[in-house]
Scaffold this active site. Structure first.
Site: not given
Lengths: 341, 324
Positions: A77, A103, A146
């Site tokens: 990323e 993320f 998440h």
């Protein structure tokens, strides 16, 4: 709220209209229409090409646009974002798709220190037509890493625009605007809303940033809610209606810029404010909105402002515990009754 | 090497860098220049050798220690000095300062204050070049400190898998603040890391401007022919401290003296004199001219206005509107 034993806080099934266009398709429509119109737009992300995206958002786009417009990347990323900056400086318009907002944090240096500041330091030539898209949001038992709602962190930084659409109509219109602005935009999609249906015009349209929408008119309490919580607020409105309380639900749609005026107009009418979100409350967007209203509409308030959010803990995996931690209809109702008492 | 005129110009450019940095050092200590300064003394050959091998339109990314890259790329030293002074006539209108000096029109796409911060950006420039079928080559400059960051690893990998036209130049001055390069790696040379990504990597004498020139030229050719990235580890030495005022407790004086004797400018001066390309008068003339140019730059900076208060809020965002 925290001194009592934690209880199930009442996320109900997010009610969706039966027909129309799905949220994820509305996102794809915006991408497709703009990619046809502007050949400098290209996408970077994991599994977005032939695979159609991990959540099916880019399904069909690879067949139409091919590997030079949809680039599957390794997991990196920080470099995806950094490379997007470089490409934008060369006159292209990259869209970085990060699989989960959680993320995005590894790319925070590139986002905060480069993306947000290039134009400021380098002037027009440092301007970045760049969109970062990432899903946020819990309620699907994806666990603590998440499903976080972290846009407050990025709304905090000068130089970034933050967009939080709750309906398919808003998703398409706001993404089209994001793809035309010559500013870096963080475009947040909520995981639970990908399957939501709604009416979406087939032609191109763009929704300006900084325009909140009144999702439901009311006269007793202003409730500011975005993304999935907007639907929870509408659920709460139905329940409160039965008890003769009428709430006005305002969906900000963009956090930077924020439509403060619309929120103030509503509070001047109702005298009461509840702000609800899935972001952690401490230093979260609820706190920001509450502060701005407290600062600018103090004389109109009949009760202290209530911020509603998750419990002060990471989001647990267990379906039972997740529903204990996350905010929902129940505690919106509770907060409204508190400001009414 | 071929062209005598180019060699003279390369020599002259290195002298310019050296004198610019020496003056900035002096002015900073005299409290005329605010903030922090990171000097590139001793590293002139890496900048000049690499940049002179590039073509018009090629792009570099600079770093917090980037004055030499900027001067090598041909940036106006008056406008650079004004930026260091924080004046509105500076290249960044005083908004960036020493670490962010750049000029997009001359192919310097930003200076990055975070170690390694510019590496993925240079890689992204190369991506855009490849996607758009351009011949643009980009150079990511960085030093030994950046070679241990994740973003260095990620960028080399991205460039490798897509054969991107980027040259990774490690301007290896062997010190990251007070940390010597060999203490932070198990491998012998930075260039060994290239193997991990399946790309070519070489280690060269970073104080020999000719060597740099040839290495960069070859890497640029590879890139332009679609053969992908190269990692060049140019071993040089940081003659000054990390920043001006660095007490440098961890560096030995002997080591610094040893490297002063390997000065890239003196080396080239000696060679050019030996090959009768320059004589002692030419050297003196260049010195005088360069000193005068730098004095002009200082006067320009001193007499330039500070930014107006309202400039603090300008360019946070572009004006809203459609681009087409």
């Amino acid at each position: 709220m925290t001194s009592e034993k934690p209880h199930y806080r009442g996320i109900v099934e997010t009610k969706s209209p039966k027909d129309g266009t799905r949220f994820r398709r509305a996102v794809a429509e915006a991408l497709r229409e703009e990619m046809l119109r502007d050949e400098t737009i290209f996408l970077l992300g994991q599994d977005i090409g032939k695979n159609g995206g991990p959540f099916g958002v880019t399904l069909g786009l690879y067949d139409e646009f091919g590997p030079k417009r949809l680039l599957d990347t390794p997991i990196c990323e920080p470099t995806m974002v950094g490379m997007a900056v470089g490409a934008a400086l060369m006159g292209m318009r990259p869209v970085v798709e990060v699989m989960f907002m959680d993320f995005l944090l590894s790319a925070t240096d590139q986002i905060v220190n480069n993306v947000a500041k290039m134009r400021y330091m380098y002037g027009e030539e440092g301007g970045l037509p760049l969109v970062i898209r990432a899903p946020c949001g819990a309620g699907l038992q994806a666990g603590p890493t998440h499903g976080q709602s972290l846009y407050s962190i990025f709304a905090h930084i000068p130089g970034l625009k933050v967009v939080v659409p709750s309906t398919p109509y808003d998703a398409k219109g706001l993404l089209i605007t994001s793809l035309r602005e010559n500013n870096p935009v963080l475009f947040i999609e909520h995981m639970r809303l990908y399957r939501i249906m709604g009416e979406v015009p087939s032609e191109s349209y763009s929704i300006p940033f900084g325009q909140a929408r009144i999702q439901r008119e009311g006269k007793d309490v202003t409730v500011v809610a975005m993304l999935a919580m907007m639907y929870e607020a509408l659920n709460a409105a139905e329940e409160l209606q039965q008890e003769g309380i009428s709430i006005e639900v305002i969906d900000p749609r963009t956090l930077v810029p924020l439509d403060v005026d619309k929120i103030l107009d509503s509070v001047k009418k109702t005298g009461r404010l509840v702000v609800v979100d899935e972001s952690p409350v401490r230093c979260g967007i609820q706190s920001e909105i509450a502060s701005v209203v407290g600062e600018r509409a103090f004389d109109f308030l009949d009760a202290p402002i209530q911020r509603v959010g998750p419990l002060d803990a990471p989001i647990p995996f267990s379906p039972v515990l997740e529903r204990v931690v996350l905010p929902g209809r129940k505690n919106i109702v509770e907060a409204v009754k508190k400001v009414m008492s | 090497m071929e062209d005598a005129n180019m060699q003279i110009e390369m020599y002259r450019r290195m002298v310019t860098i050296r004198k610019f940095e020496e003056e900035v050092d002096r002015l900073f200590k005299a409290q005329e220049i605010p903030g922090f300064i990171h000097l590139s003394l001793g590293q002139e050959a890496v900048a000049v050798g690499t940049c002179f091998a590039l073509q018009n339109g090629d792009v570099i990314t600079s770093t917090h220690r980037g004055h030499h890259y900027c001067i090598a790329k041909g940036l106006d030293i008056k406008l650079m000095m004004a930026e260091l002074y924080g004046r509105s006539t500076g290249l960044q209108r005083g908004k960036g300062g020493s670490m962010h000096v750049s000029d997009f029109g001359k192919g310097v796409f930003g200076g990055y204050g975070i170690v390694g911060g510019g590496i993925p950006i240079a890689t992204g420039v190369a991506l855009a070049s490849a996607l758009q079928g351009l011949t643009t080559v980009s150079v990511a400059f960085f030093s030994d400190g950046a070679c241990n960051t994740g973003i260095f690893y990620e960028s080399l990998n991205m460039a490798a898998i897509w054969d991107l036209p980027v040259i990774f130049v490690c301007d290896n001055n062997q010190w990251a603040v007070s940390t010597p390069v060999k203490s932070m790696m198990r491998i012998e040379e930075v260039s060994d890391r290239a193997k991990a990504h399946g790309i070519p990597g070489i280690t060269v004498d970073g104080n020999d401007v000719t060597t740099l020139y040839h290495a960069a030229e070859e890497a640029a050719q590879r890139a332009r022919n679609g053969k992908g990235p190269t990692l060049i580890n140019a071993v040089t030495y940081r003659l000054g401290g990390h920043f001006v005022g660095d007490p440098e407790h961890n560096r030995g004086k002997d080591e610094i003296e040893k490297w002063k004797k390997k000065c890239p400018i003196r080396q080239m001066e000696a060679r050019l004199q030996k090959e009768n390309i320059l004589n002692i008068d030419d050297v003196k003339n260049i010195e005088t001219q360069v000193s005068s140019e730098i004095e002009d730059a200082i006067q320009f900076a001193r007499s330039s206005p500070h930014p107006e208060p309202e400039e603090a809020l300008q360019n946070v965002f572009a004006e809203v509107g459609y681009d087409k």
